[in-house]
Design an enzyme around this catalytic site. Structure first.
Site, PDB file in Angstrom:
ATOM      1  CG  ASN A  10      -1.891   1.083   1.268  1.00 54.16           C
ATOM      2  OD1 ASN A  10      -1.876   1.957   0.398  1.00 54.16           O
ATOM      3  ND2 ASN A  10      -2.770   1.070   2.246  1.00 54.16           N
ATOM      4  NE  ARG A  89      -6.310   1.214   0.006  1.00 55.88           N
ATOM      5  CZ  ARG A  89      -6.385   2.353   0.666  1.00 55.88           C
ATOM      6  NH1 ARG A  89      -5.319   2.852   1.233  1.00 55.88           N
ATOM      7  NH2 ARG A  89      -7.524   2.985   0.761  1.00 55.88           N
ATOM      8  CG  HIS A 178     -14.206   2.230   3.306  1.00 53.35           C
ATOM      9  ND1 HIS A 178     -15.004   3.107   4.003  1.00 53.35           N
ATOM     10  CD2 HIS A 178     -12.938   2.503   3.678  1.00 53.35           C
ATOM     11  CE1 HIS A 178     -14.249   3.876   4.772  1.00 53.35           C
ATOM     12  NE2 HIS A 178     -12.987   3.528   4.589  1.00 53.35           N
ATOM     13  NE  ARG A 239     -12.021  11.997   4.130  1.00 52.14           N
ATOM     14  CZ  ARG A 239     -11.666  10.704   4.183  1.00 52.14           C
ATOM     15  NH1 ARG A 239     -12.497   9.796   4.651  1.00 52.14           N
ATOM     16  NH2 ARG A 239     -10.489  10.339   3.740  1.00 52.14           N
ATOM     17  CD  GLU A 383      -9.537  -2.097   3.910  1.00 53.31           C
ATOM     18  OE1 GLU A 383      -9.061  -1.914   5.053  1.00 53.31           O
ATOM     19  OE2 GLU A 383      -9.937  -1.176   3.185  1.00 53.31           O
TER      20      GLU A 383
END
Ligand code: ADP
Length: 398
Positions: A10, A89, A178, A239, A383
């Site tokens: 990643n 990823r 996601h 956020r 993941e």
């Protein structure tokens, strides 16, 4: 070479995260994190069999330097020859990538075309792919996209009510994020419930620093709360989630902020942090609320209310609800948040089981409701394992 070992990467603009995973068992054999890349004090930390090792990267403080150091560490532990594929990823695959795929020049070109949709992430991923292909040149590289699983969304769910030409000209639409996590936990939900994935109506709440809700019906995404970017939808760590788009002109007129400043406020200074003034970290906000901080308590209530509202809305997309799945750091661990949300959703027939809810934390998976139809469950996401499994499959290892 083993038949199931994959290196999962990643790559961010200043970091590289790596893990060597057995795609059959999920065992993590080795992991590492390169940090402060492109700065003079870049370094990388390796973890192998419980031991930590830090290596200075100042002589080669870039992605290639970090990945070369990773290769040398793998050689030292005799793992390099066991790795049969590298899984990368990738944050954004736009409309082009509907599933994971083996990297070739055309794939690189298409990831490049998605840069407008993920200007911070995709360039870093491309740097990482290029460095990793140079270092691990003898094995296949596979890209796994956060957006891909959401590509089954119907047009009425991904179309924004703006002039249609803007979608055609710029790709302005809902993409979600996601997706890899949602695909993993959906599969796990079907397995744990012993029901076929293509006959299940699920609503998946991935609640971490970034949070989203996804409606999955019969194994396909019907709708998701994140949009063109991860800013839309739920209240998150920093956020704001859903907000009137007029906030741009309003704050410009009231405070003189420009677009960049408002974007920064909405992405980095809002959410739990913005309301509480304490932290973006759910646990810290919870602790503060417990000591009587009313803004912290309000932040948690705004978070839970928005979440419950979205879960109910997502049952419109699935038509009915078999199971609500909680995952991500908050979803997997906060029993108080889950109890609060389930109470708000009592009208759907969800009834929390306090004992089970208290039990399913810290990596434990299981049902947390007394109700069976619908039910709610906790499933820790993974993941990296999903990426490893995709890579193993496409590389012909599995
Ligand atoms: P990321 O999106 O960065 O992967 P995680 O999925 O690890 O994030 O989730 C991080 C969030 O999980 C943080 O807000 C953290 O406070 C929350 N969290 C972790 N453990 C707990 C806990 N025991 N109780 C409540 N929240 C928790």
């Amino acid at each position: 070479m083993s038949d199931s070992i994959v290196l999962v990467l990643n790559c961010g603009s200043s970091s590289v995260k790596g893990a060597v995973i057995d795609s059959k068992t999920g065992e993590v054999l080795f992991s590492c994190l390169g940090e402060k890349l492109n700065l003079p004090d870049a370094f990388i930390t390796f973890k192998y069999q419980g031991e930590k090792e830090v290596e200075d990267l100042s002589a080669h403080p870039h992605h290639t330097g970090a990945i070369e150091a990773m290769l040398h560490a793998l050689e030292r532990h005799g793992l390099d020859k066991k790795i049969g594929a590298v899984g990368h990823r990738i944050v954004h695959g736009g409309e082009h990538f509907k599933e994971s795929t083996i990297v070739d020049e055309a794939v690189i070109d298409n990831i490049q075309k998605c840069i407008t949709l993920a200007p911070l992430h995709n360039p870093a991923h491309l740097l990482g792919i290029s460095a990793a292909r140079n270092v691990f040149h003898h094995i296949p590289h596979i890209v796994v996209f956060d957006t891909a699983f959401h590509q089954t969304m119907p047009d009425y769910a991904y179309t924004y009510a703006v002039p249609f030409e803007l979608y055609k000209e710029t790709g302005l639409r809902r993409y979600g994020a996601h997706g890899t996590s949602v695909r993993y936990v959906s599969g796990e939900a079907a397995r744990m419930l012993n029901r076929p994935a293509d006959k299940l109506a699920l609503v998946v709440a991935h609640l971490g620093n970034g949070s989203s809700i996804t409606a999955v019906k019969n194994g396909k995404v019907q709708d998701t709360s994140m949009g063109l970017t991860p800013l839309e939808g739920l209240v998150m760590g920093t956020r704001c989630g859903d907000i009137d788009a007029s906030v741009f002109s309003f704050l410009h007129e009231q405070k003189g902020y420009d677009i960049g400043e408002i974007t920064e406020i909405l992405n980095k200074k809002s959410g739990l942090l913005g309301i509480s003034g304490v932290s973006n970290d759910y646990r810290v906000v919870e602790e503060s609320a417990d000591t009587g901080n009313r803004r912290a308590a309000l932040a948690l209530e705004v978070f839970a209310y928005r979440l419950a509202k979205y879960i109910a809305a997502m049952t419109v997309a699935t038509g009915h609800l078999d199971a609500l799945v909680f995952t991500g750091g908050i979803g997997e661990n906060s029993k108080t948040m889950r109890a609060n949300v389930l109470e708000k959703l009592g009208f759907l027939g969800l009834v929390v089981d306090d004992k089970l809810n208290a039990e399913m934390r810290f990596g434990k998976a299981g049902i947390i409701t007394a109700s069976q139809n619908p039910l709610a469950m906790v499933i820790p996401t993974n993941e990296e394992l999903m990426i490893a499994q995709d890579a193993a499959k496409l590389a012909g290892l599995a």
